[in-house]
Design a protein around this motif. Structure first.
Motif, PDB file in Angstrom:
ATOM      1  N   ASP A 132     -19.363  33.139 -59.529  1.00 25.66           N
ATOM      2  CA  ASP A 132     -18.798  32.652 -60.647  1.00 25.66           C
ATOM      3  C   ASP A 132     -19.538  33.666 -61.666  1.00 25.66           C
ATOM      4  N   LEU A 133     -18.896  34.279 -62.188  1.00 27.70           N
ATOM      5  CA  LEU A 133     -19.557  35.572 -63.125  1.00 27.70           C
ATOM      6  C   LEU A 133     -18.596  35.791 -64.231  1.00 27.70           C
ATOM      7  N   GLY A 134     -19.343  35.575 -65.554  1.00 29.50           N
ATOM      8  CA  GLY A 134     -18.693  35.986 -66.736  1.00 29.50           C
ATOM      9  C   GLY A 134     -17.297  35.090 -67.131  1.00 29.50           C
ATOM     10  N   GLY A 135     -17.595  33.973 -66.490  1.00 26.70           N
ATOM     11  CA  GLY A 135     -16.476  33.041 -66.701  1.00 26.70           C
ATOM     12  C   GLY A 135     -15.204  33.058 -65.791  1.00 26.70           C
ATOM     13  N   CYS A 136     -15.272  34.248 -64.722  1.00 30.33           N
ATOM     14  CA  CYS A 136     -14.365  34.463 -63.800  1.00 30.33           C
ATOM     15  C   CYS A 136     -14.860  33.486 -62.394  1.00 30.33           C
ATOM     16  N   GLN A 137     -14.209  32.875 -61.944  1.00 26.85           N
ATOM     17  CA  GLN A 137     -14.527  31.905 -60.786  1.00 26.85           C
ATOM     18  C   GLN A 137     -13.731  32.201 -59.553  1.00 26.85           C
ATOM     19  N   LEU A 138     -14.454  32.442 -58.523  1.00 34.41           N
ATOM     20  CA  LEU A 138     -13.679  32.532 -57.257  1.00 34.41           C
ATOM     21  C   LEU A 138     -14.234  31.704 -55.955  1.00 34.41           C
ATOM     22  N   ASN A 139     -13.583  30.893 -55.335  1.00 29.99           N
ATOM     23  CA  ASN A 139     -13.909  30.427 -54.224  1.00 29.99           C
ATOM     24  C   ASN A 139     -13.049  29.970 -53.000  1.00 29.99           C
ATOM     25  N   LEU A 140     -13.553  30.312 -51.828  1.00 26.38           N
ATOM     26  CA  LEU A 140     -12.635  30.079 -50.644  1.00 26.38           C
ATOM     27  C   LEU A 140     -13.367  29.164 -49.672  1.00 26.38           C
ATOM     28  N   ASN A 141     -13.045  28.073 -49.516  1.00 22.50           N
ATOM     29  CA  ASN A 141     -13.622  26.984 -48.426  1.00 22.50           C
ATOM     30  C   ASN A 141     -12.515  27.204 -47.132  1.00 22.50           C
ATOM     31  N   PHE A 142     -13.275  27.141 -46.122  1.00 23.58           N
ATOM     32  CA  PHE A 142     -12.468  27.265 -44.838  1.00 23.58           C
ATOM     33  C   PHE A 142     -13.088  26.450 -43.711  1.00 23.58           C
ATOM     34  N   PRO A 143     -12.274  25.715 -42.919  1.00 23.96           N
ATOM     35  CA  PRO A 143     -12.909  24.884 -42.128  1.00 23.96           C
ATOM     36  C   PRO A 143     -13.456  25.502 -40.761  1.00 23.96           C
ATOM     37  N   THR A 144     -14.621  25.180 -40.187  1.00 24.07           N
ATOM     38  CA  THR A 144     -15.235  25.889 -39.180  1.00 24.07           C
ATOM     39  C   THR A 144     -15.863  24.991 -38.168  1.00 24.07           C
ATOM     40  N   ILE A 145     -15.735  25.200 -37.152  1.00 28.48           N
ATOM     41  CA  ILE A 145     -16.134  24.698 -35.695  1.00 28.48           C
ATOM     42  C   ILE A 145     -17.440  25.248 -35.115  1.00 28.48           C
ATOM     43  N   LYS A 146     -18.279  24.568 -34.854  1.00 26.35           N
ATOM     44  CA  LYS A 146     -19.608  25.234 -34.203  1.00 26.35           C
ATOM     45  C   LYS A 146     -19.525  24.494 -32.791  1.00 26.35           C
ATOM     46  N   LEU A 147     -19.305  25.935 -31.977  1.00 24.08           N
ATOM     47  CA  LEU A 147     -19.129  25.080 -30.254  1.00 24.08           C
ATOM     48  C   LEU A 147     -20.583  24.596 -29.974  1.00 24.08           C
ATOM     49  N   LEU A 148     -21.705  25.018 -30.519  1.00 28.97           N
ATOM     50  CA  LEU A 148     -22.674  24.207 -29.916  1.00 28.97           C
ATOM     51  C   LEU A 148     -22.963  22.914 -30.000  1.00 28.97           C
ATOM     52  N   ASP A 149     -21.964  22.194 -31.167  1.00 31.10           N
ATOM     53  CA  ASP A 149     -22.058  20.958 -31.347  1.00 31.10           C
ATOM     54  C   ASP A 149     -21.497  19.926 -30.196  1.00 31.10           C
ATOM     55  N   TYR A 150     -20.734  20.781 -29.317  1.00 32.20           N
ATOM     56  CA  TYR A 150     -20.238  20.176 -28.321  1.00 32.20           C
ATOM     57  C   TYR A 150     -21.290  19.989 -26.912  1.00 32.20           C
ATOM     58  N   GLN A 151     -22.504  20.318 -27.216  1.00 28.03           N
ATOM     59  CA  GLN A 151     -23.237  20.396 -25.892  1.00 28.03           C
ATOM     60  C   GLN A 151     -23.741  18.924 -25.841  1.00 28.03           C
ATOM     61  N   GLU A 152     -23.623  18.178 -26.962  1.00 30.18           N
ATOM     62  CA  GLU A 152     -24.019  16.786 -26.796  1.00 30.18           C
ATOM     63  C   GLU A 152     -22.827  15.981 -26.588  1.00 30.18           C
ATOM     64  N   LYS A 153     -21.538  16.413 -26.361  1.00 33.21           N
ATOM     65  CA  LYS A 153     -20.206  15.762 -26.016  1.00 33.21           C
ATOM     66  C   LYS A 153     -19.835  16.227 -24.354  1.00 33.21           C
ATOM     67  N   TRP A 154     -20.876  16.584 -23.784  1.00 31.40           N
ATOM     68  CA  TRP A 154     -20.380  17.319 -22.517  1.00 31.40           C
ATOM     69  C   TRP A 154     -19.649  16.199 -21.738  1.00 31.40           C
ATOM     70  N   SER A 155     -19.890  14.929 -21.526  1.00 34.57           N
ATOM     71  CA  SER A 155     -19.116  14.100 -20.801  1.00 34.57           C
ATOM     72  C   SER A 155     -17.680  13.780 -21.417  1.00 34.57           C
ATOM     73  N   GLU A 156     -17.528  14.044 -22.741  1.00 30.07           N
ATOM     74  CA  GLU A 156     -16.168  14.052 -23.086  1.00 30.07           C
ATOM     75  C   GLU A 156     -15.428  15.137 -22.839  1.00 30.07           C
ATOM     76  N   LEU A 157     -16.102  16.368 -22.869  1.00 30.65           N
ATOM     77  CA  LEU A 157     -15.351  17.534 -22.365  1.00 30.65           C
ATOM     78  C   LEU A 157     -15.163  17.430 -21.062  1.00 30.65           C
ATOM     79  N   GLU A 158     -15.703  17.094 -20.137  1.00 22.72           N
ATOM     80  CA  GLU A 158     -15.239  17.091 -18.794  1.00 22.72           C
ATOM     81  C   GLU A 158     -14.095  16.123 -18.411  1.00 22.72           C
ATOM     82  N   ALA A 159     -13.927  15.122 -19.358  1.00 22.82           N
ATOM     83  CA  ALA A 159     -12.959  14.054 -19.086  1.00 22.82           C
ATOM     84  C   ALA A 159     -11.679  14.316 -19.961  1.00 22.82           C
ATOM     85  N   ASN A 160     -11.774  15.483 -20.725  1.00 25.38           N
ATOM     86  CA  ASN A 160     -10.643  15.876 -21.585  1.00 25.38           C
ATOM     87  C   ASN A 160      -9.879  17.123 -20.938  1.00 25.38           C
ATOM     88  N   LEU A 161      -8.469  16.665 -20.788  1.00 28.93           N
ATOM     89  CA  LEU A 161      -7.530  17.863 -19.962  1.00 28.93           C
ATOM     90  C   LEU A 161      -7.019  18.909 -21.083  1.00 28.93           C
TER      91      LEU A 161
END
Length: 310
Positions: A132-161
């Motif tokens: 945001d500079l001099g009245g000019c604004q630019l913004n891009l939001n993008f969805p992000t997935i973190k693979l580390l988060d799935y360490q806590e869902k290991w049993s779900e991963l094992e059961a998922n085909l």
């Protein structure tokens, strides 16, 4: 043995290309639900090359670009980034924006940019770029997935085909066994055996076997030990017709024939081929890409033009 032994890029890129619908269904369900799946997505590899052509970035970033149609018949592009580096990357957000804009600028189609982070930095979660500079604004939001988060869902991963449950498990255990390759061999054997036990079709076993085998690289001795286990296991289960080993051997033969034919035709047409180009051709493992290049050898006007395609 260092982490460079592991191969994250190729398996992820091939898996997304093979199972794009499963990929979105697993990681980005909101995007999946927007798409009209009666119309087959189109992989835009040549267009992607134009977007990333002048990138001097040496970091390991995997990209895929697809054209899809939404349920309202709108044509959009989906740009997927897979960041597999294990350290903080200060330029990632900016690169997401640059590639997003270039994808839009190429054919002026709406773009959905998505990011998968396979690194080990818990707090690094880039999701936007802007100023945001001099009245000019630019913004891009993008969805992000973190693979580390799935360490806590290991049993779900094992059961998922879904194939990407297996991809995540293989990725995380490859990262976790950088300094313990004996343990990596044990996990690799567990994952491969589970392919048979989960009731996948023969074709799906072969495909997922390839992704796991590529990613969880092992030194020769450990790989040979694993091969013996797999062969014995297949014999005990009386696996029908073609085993994953045999299928991969067949694909390797097809790959080498295509590589040889490409080089031979280019030599016949242009006589002298740079050794660097031959090396690039011989390092291409994607059979479909090699088939496309083989067709190009017939009509391409010069070696320079062909090099721009590789």
């Amino acid at each position: 043995m260092s982490e460079i032994t592991a191969n994250y890029d190729e398996p992820w890129k091939e898996a997304i290309g093979e199972y794009f619908d499963y990929f979105l269904d697993f990681f980005f369900l909101d995007v999946y639900n927007l798409i009209d799946w009666s119309k087959k997505p189109v992989s835009l590899d040549k267009e992607l090359q134009k977007i990333t052509a002048d990138s001097n970035d040496s970091k390991r970033l995997v990209d895929k670009l697809f054209k899809v149609w939404l349920k309202d018949n709108q044509e959009v592009w989906i740009l997927v980034h897979i960041e597999v580096q294990s350290q903080y990357d200060i330029d990632f957000n900016e690169r997401m924006f640059i590639y997003h804009y270039r994808a839009f600028d190429l054919y002026r189609k709406p773009v959905i940019s998505l990011a998968i982070l396979g690194d080990e930095k818990e707090k690094w979660r880039p999701s936007n770029y802007g100023y945001d500079l001099g009245g000019c604004q630019l913004n891009l939001n993008f969805p992000t997935i973190k693979l580390l988060d799935y360490q806590e869902k290991w049993s779900e991963l094992e059961a998922n085909l879904n194939p990407f449950a297996m991809m995540i498990m293989a990725h995380l255990k490859t990262k976790a066994t950088i300094s313990n390759l004996t343990q990596r061999e044990q996990w690799k054997w567990l994952f491969i055996r589970s392919l048979y036990e989960k009731g996948y079709s023969k074709l799906e076993i072969v495909k997922l076997f390839k992704f796991i085998d590529l990613m969880m690289s092992l030194p020769k001795e450990l790989q040979q030990s694993l091969n013996l286990k797999i062969i014995k296991y297949e014999e005990e289960r009386k696996m029908p017709l073609i085993s994953p080993f045999e299928q991969m051997a067949m694909e390797k033969g097809i790959q080498q024939n295509l590589q040889n034919n490409i080089v031979s035709i280019l030599q016949k047409r242009f006589e002298v081929i740079p050794s660097e180009l031959i090396d690039k051709i011989n390092n291409i493992n994607d059979i479909q890409e090699l088939q496309k290049l083989l067709l190009e050898t017939i009509s391409v006007n010069s070696i320079a033009d062909f090099e721009s395609l590789v």
